[in-house]
Design a protein around this motif. Sequence first.
Motif, PDB file in Angstrom:
ATOM      1  N   LYS A  59      -2.353 -36.678   9.157  1.00  0.00           N
ATOM      2  CA  LYS A  59      -1.806 -35.419   8.638  1.00  0.00           C
ATOM      3  C   LYS A  59      -0.412 -35.162   9.195  1.00  0.00           C
ATOM      4  CE  LYS A  59      -4.234 -31.713   8.524  1.00  0.00           C
ATOM      5  NZ  LYS A  59      -5.155 -30.610   8.886  1.00  0.00           N
ATOM      6  N   GLU A 140     -13.278 -31.312  17.704  1.00  0.00           N
ATOM      7  CA  GLU A 140     -13.047 -30.872  16.316  1.00  0.00           C
ATOM      8  C   GLU A 140     -14.004 -31.580  15.357  1.00  0.00           C
ATOM      9  OE1 GLU A 140      -9.032 -31.104  15.018  1.00  0.00           O
ATOM     10  OE2 GLU A 140      -8.414 -29.338  16.169  1.00  0.00           O
ATOM     11  N   TYR A 141     -14.140 -32.893  15.520  1.00  0.00           N
ATOM     12  CA  TYR A 141     -15.021 -33.648  14.619  1.00  0.00           C
ATOM     13  C   TYR A 141     -16.493 -33.383  14.916  1.00  0.00           C
ATOM     14  CZ  TYR A 141     -11.573 -36.335  12.034  1.00  0.00           C
ATOM     15  OH  TYR A 141     -10.584 -36.708  11.170  1.00  0.00           O
ATOM     16  N   ALA A 144     -17.162 -29.897  13.356  1.00  0.00           N
ATOM     17  CA  ALA A 144     -16.850 -29.696  11.932  1.00  0.00           C
ATOM     18  C   ALA A 144     -18.087 -29.620  11.038  1.00  0.00           C
ATOM     19  CB  ALA A 144     -15.911 -30.799  11.449  1.00  0.00           C
ATOM     20  N   CYS A 150     -14.770 -24.060   6.749  1.00  0.00           N
ATOM     21  CA  CYS A 150     -13.868 -23.261   7.595  1.00  0.00           C
ATOM     22  C   CYS A 150     -13.632 -23.980   8.916  1.00  0.00           C
ATOM     23  CB  CYS A 150     -14.447 -21.872   7.852  1.00  0.00           C
ATOM     24  SG  CYS A 150     -15.991 -21.886   8.794  1.00  0.00           S
ATOM     25  N   ASP A 151     -12.631 -23.508   9.648  1.00  0.00           N
ATOM     26  CA  ASP A 151     -12.321 -24.116  10.947  1.00  0.00           C
ATOM     27  C   ASP A 151     -13.323 -23.661  12.004  1.00  0.00           C
ATOM     28  OD1 ASP A 151     -10.115 -25.342   9.882  1.00  0.00           O
ATOM     29  OD2 ASP A 151      -8.715 -23.760  10.471  1.00  0.00           O
ATOM     30  N   GLN A 154     -12.110 -21.723  18.106  1.00  0.00           N
ATOM     31  CA  GLN A 154     -11.410 -22.428  19.181  1.00  0.00           C
ATOM     32  C   GLN A 154     -12.231 -22.482  20.463  1.00  0.00           C
ATOM     33  OE1 GLN A 154      -8.338 -24.144  19.371  1.00  0.00           O
ATOM     34  NE2 GLN A 154      -8.773 -24.116  17.179  1.00  0.00           N
ATOM     35  N   GLN A 291      -4.183 -30.624   3.476  1.00  0.00           N
ATOM     36  CA  GLN A 291      -5.044 -29.435   3.509  1.00  0.00           C
ATOM     37  C   GLN A 291      -6.406 -29.705   4.150  1.00  0.00           C
ATOM     38  OE1 GLN A 291      -5.208 -28.306  -0.629  1.00  0.00           O
ATOM     39  NE2 GLN A 291      -3.267 -27.163  -0.541  1.00  0.00           N
ATOM     40  N   SER A 292      -6.719 -30.981   4.367  1.00  0.00           N
ATOM     41  CA  SER A 292      -8.027 -31.338   4.928  1.00  0.00           C
ATOM     42  C   SER A 292      -8.122 -30.908   6.388  1.00  0.00           C
ATOM     43  CB  SER A 292      -8.243 -32.851   4.823  1.00  0.00           C
ATOM     44  OG  SER A 292      -9.394 -33.243   5.525  1.00  0.00           O
ATOM     45  N   GLN A 293      -9.271 -30.325   6.758  1.00  0.00           N
ATOM     46  CA  GLN A 293      -9.493 -29.937   8.151  1.00  0.00           C
ATOM     47  C   GLN A 293      -9.775 -31.160   9.027  1.00  0.00           C
ATOM     48  OE1 GLN A 293      -8.921 -26.882   9.040  1.00  0.00           O
ATOM     49  NE2 GLN A 293      -8.618 -26.238   6.930  1.00  0.00           N
ATOM     50  N   ALA A 294     -10.478 -32.143   8.485  1.00  0.00           N
ATOM     51  CA  ALA A 294     -10.784 -33.384   9.188  1.00  0.00           C
ATOM     52  C   ALA A 294     -10.735 -34.506   8.155  1.00  0.00           C
ATOM     53  CB  ALA A 294     -12.152 -33.318   9.852  1.00  0.00           C
ATOM     54  N   THR A 298     -13.480 -35.549   5.195  1.00  0.00           N
ATOM     55  CA  THR A 298     -13.211 -35.367   3.762  1.00  0.00           C
ATOM     56  C   THR A 298     -13.401 -36.679   3.018  1.00  0.00           C
ATOM     57  OG1 THR A 298     -11.605 -33.626   4.258  1.00  0.00           O
ATOM     58  CG2 THR A 298     -11.490 -34.618   2.066  1.00  0.00           C
TER      59      THR A 298
END
Length: 493
Positions: A59, A140-141, A144, A150-151, A154, A291-294, A298
């Motif tokens: 990204k 994060e992974y 997810a 959604c994210d 944190q 736009q992908s969060q992970a 995706t």
Amino acid sequence: MGEESLKKRKGEDKGREDRQSIQKIAYKYISFYFKVGLVSGICMIVGTIIGSGIFVSPKSVLANVEAVGPCLTVWAACGVLATLGALCFAELGTMITKSGGEYPYLMEAFGPIPAFLFSWTSLLVTKPSSFAIICLSFAEYASAPFYPGCDPPQVVIKCLAAAAIVVITTVNSLSVKLGSYLQNFLTAAKMIIVTIIIVSGIVLLAKGKTENFKDSFKDSKISVSSISLAFYNGLWAYDGWNQLNYITEELKNPYRNLPLSIIIGIPLVTVCYVLINVSYFTVMTSTELLQSQAVAVTFGDRVLYPASWIVPLFVVFSTLGSANGTCFTAGRLVYVAGREGHMLKVLSYISVKHLTPAPAIIFYGAIAIIYIIPGDIDTLINYFSFAVWIFYGLTVLALIVMRFTRKELRRPIRIPIIIPVIVTLVSILLVLAPIISAPELAYLYCILFILSGLIVYVLFVHLKFNWPQKISKPITMHLQMLLEVVPEEEVTQ
């Protein structure tokens, strides 16, 4: 009174002999357990490089160049640069067969001050921040799948990252063998997910999924600043190409296994990275990827459904493998610096019970947790890359300098002089380009922090003030008893 004193002295002598006997036995076990062969060496390189980077950096690389063609070109160019850098380090590593990575090379070429600044920066900036980035990526992974659409919060990410640091630090503090076996297992796991993504991409290309590669250089954003920042993120994914130089003393037959591990490992990673990015673009446009969060998740959702859960699971293994490899090698830097008197002595001690540089590893873990609290991945990557390429360039320059100043040194590997010249020039460009084209205070803070090491060196290494030693001596004594560690110089007696 005389007899009591004599008995007491004899008891002390016997106790000293017992301790020395234990220490000698420990040293023999350390020498055995620390040995790393060719297969483990390749696994160390591949396992440390392929980790969080290939699942996080796509990204960021794409965001800086904004087109598929330049993005793939940057990934390939980063692989070439990493290979050239690794070849330079192969000559250095077989010429000066000491653990500690850049530290002994800078010491031999330029003396103690640049070597100390490197260990100072690595101890408090580059190594802990790298560890923190990888564990944040893992978190994060790992989180997810539990927050679809959604994210993840944190606080969840940072708590998971901190937990990963604690577990990996504990494993590597308890056993070198366990850390090595864990590395081999996680490397095998990450190669499975890499193979799944690459094969899936090749199958999709064979089916004609090539529309995202048409006009691949159209609307690209090419400038010195954007290319430099894209390289920062791409090279972050390749970071680890020099990890075996941190454990040169622990390699079996380093003259053979160090260059072979590099020659096999780095090109393998380069091919994998380019093919993984090609696979991403077979199912995602540039906009969708950004736009992908992970990105890998995706990809799995679109290609492997209903078995898409495989992707985040194996990505978690991959990031853990990279973090474990980083932790395994990081402690050896302080271990070597401590022998030169450039670090707190307790950080260079070795556990008699577990035969590991436990204090150094624990210290790295503690600093990494501090970096997790305020940091985000992109900021940490830029901060890390800027600092680390200053010393990569300086180390390769040391190779050029020693060609003329240390001609007597044996060089089992001798690369063409043009290679270190190219790597040095690229390093200078990578360091200066972001400062000139897009100056930020973070770069100034980084430089000031590196230079602040001069003050520490003058006061505590060169002048050797007594009062810090008076303060640190009781602390060292209590930590030594708590962790059951011994000084390296006593072990080798």
